[in-house]
Design an enzyme around this catalytic site. Sequence first.
Site, mmCIF file in Angstrom:
data_model
loop_
_atom_site.group_PDB
_atom_site.id
_atom_site.type_symbol
_atom_site.label_atom_id
_atom_site.label_comp_id
_atom_site.label_asym_id
_atom_site.label_seq_id
_atom_site.Cartn_x
_atom_site.Cartn_y
_atom_site.Cartn_z
ATOM 1 N N HIS A 20 0.863 -1.193 0.000
ATOM 2 C CA HIS A 20 0.000 0.000 0.000
ATOM 3 C C HIS A 20 0.893 1.235 0.000
ATOM 4 C CE1 HIS A 20 -2.197 3.203 2.348
ATOM 5 N NE2 HIS A 20 -3.076 2.957 1.394
ATOM 6 N N HIS A 62 1.905 11.241 -2.561
ATOM 7 C CA HIS A 62 0.733 10.982 -1.734
ATOM 8 C C HIS A 62 -0.041 12.289 -1.632
ATOM 9 C CE1 HIS A 62 -1.163 9.202 2.146
ATOM 10 N NE2 HIS A 62 -1.839 8.878 1.066
#
Length: 604
Positions: free
Chosen positions: A136, A182
Amino acid sequence: MGNNMATYNKYKSFLFFIKKFKVTEPVPPQDLKEAFSKFTGGGSHMSAEQLHRFLVEHQAEEDCTLSDSEKVVRKALQVRKTCQETVNIDQNREQEITLDELFRFLLHDDFNGPLKVEVHHDMGAPLSHYFIYTGHNSYLTGNQLSSDCSEEPIIKALKRGVRVIELDLWPTSNKDDIKVDHGWTLTNPVSVIKCLESIKEYGFVASQYPVIITIEDHLTTDLRAKFAEMATQIFGEMLYYPGTDCRLTEFPSPESLKNRVIISTKPPKERFESNRIKDNTNCPMLNESESSEDESWGKESPDSSRNEVETEGTNGSDPDERDVNALECDHKSYQECSPDYKRIITIHNRKFKGCLKDKLRTDGELRRLSWSETTLEKASESHGTDIVRFTQKNILRVYPSAMRVKSSNFKPHIGWMYGAQMVAFNMQGHGKSLWLMQGMFRANGGCGYVKKPQILMQKHQCDNEFDPTMIQSVKKILKVKVYMGLGWSSDFSPTHFDKCSPPDFYAKVRIVGMPADVAKKKTKVMMDNWFPVWDEEFEFRLTVPELALLLIQVKDKDPGKDDFAGQTCLPVSELKLGFPLHAVSTSNITWFDQITTTFVIINQ
């Protein structure tokens, strides 16, 4: 009086020094002595033929040949000569090994590891039939908010067998290139080309089986086309995708995709998009949301009678359009999707509208569904059997909640017990959950693909469907004898655990798996001993042994918090019988660093 007291103190210090550094040599356990006597007919030496029988019949090494046994004997004899042992051995016994030499052989993980080192599962089934080692936010070096993005975590994960790499694709500040970042955080981006080239170079170092790239797509149509061009140029023939006229009725198998890279994301469609895309650093961070594709936190429906789990963003908007709303578009205009980008997507991340049962429909195109850990837990309360049925043909990805900003992880069995193939973990994290993940994927030769148990794949009648929350009958009784541990005295300084005495080791033995199988046991504490001999046996009754993991931890008993001394985690279904050696990691952080050992006897 003063001189006498000084002498006494010196004497006490001398006794303490002797006690502190006293090291005892480990001796073979009684079980091994009895097995040695059985296979040698009560003799003092074991021939290659007798060793072969011992390995096949007692250790269940069915593939072991006489030639393998002869190699072990030759290795033991070489060690004997190197050590220059002054043991009087009959000339007729020079090509045979003693009990102590057999014991030393069993203490070598290279010879006597607890698991098979080769791939042995059927790899010809569709991808949906396997648990897949999944990362992830694979590009993050640390926490989810402010750590750097880099290709290094991707390389490290691939070297350790991870098969699913996640990349979050964003436009750069000038909107003419692609970065991996991110979104809505303070992380520093990394070039997408560096990530793709790293996947190409290191993707098949640890395993030949396919690497899947899951993409969180925040790109414009032009940049999607650019990414498609990058991927096809970098990967070349390695990149697999079905033909334009080919509609998959089942996913291809890992065997057919050896050394191939496949892409999974939400396929672009004719939709309204922003004319003006602002840089993601100017956008507010979503409160409780992973912006991964159409991923978001699950919310209970206001109408609980509908048994529906919502997957909308916290602001009530449809997750499919969240990137548009969050990026403050001035107005919307119609855009065509990039045909090249859409063509390279093999596993489509797609959701259906409606109630939860509709979202889990198994008719129509094959697809992947992405849920947070919270969404899965809520959905499983009322639709557990529907989830199992969905994962028999389609793919379910489960990812950590957005609140895990320190890159912690959840208990992976909440996904595995419902057949979720991609239980996505923060591989740069640490803790017991990551130990369990690593333990599961030590199975099947560590290739990153583990065949799901048959109980999750059976086509049941509606009134007889498998419900993971229902207690099953016991299928296996596992007996684990924790005999001894060694290696700490060479790995650590004499004062590492206790400044005033040798360590006081004890072992915790746990089964982690289906709720009915979870159990905890603990050995006695061996005081002041670098080579603890516990010699204790524990019994575990297992209902779904295929999902059970054996977790062994060693700790040093202290008045306050006990010191961590090592751990190992192993899939029960693949444990070797007899006297396998279990190496334990003495790192409490992440991947295996220093290695010590526990000698464990397994019976089933």
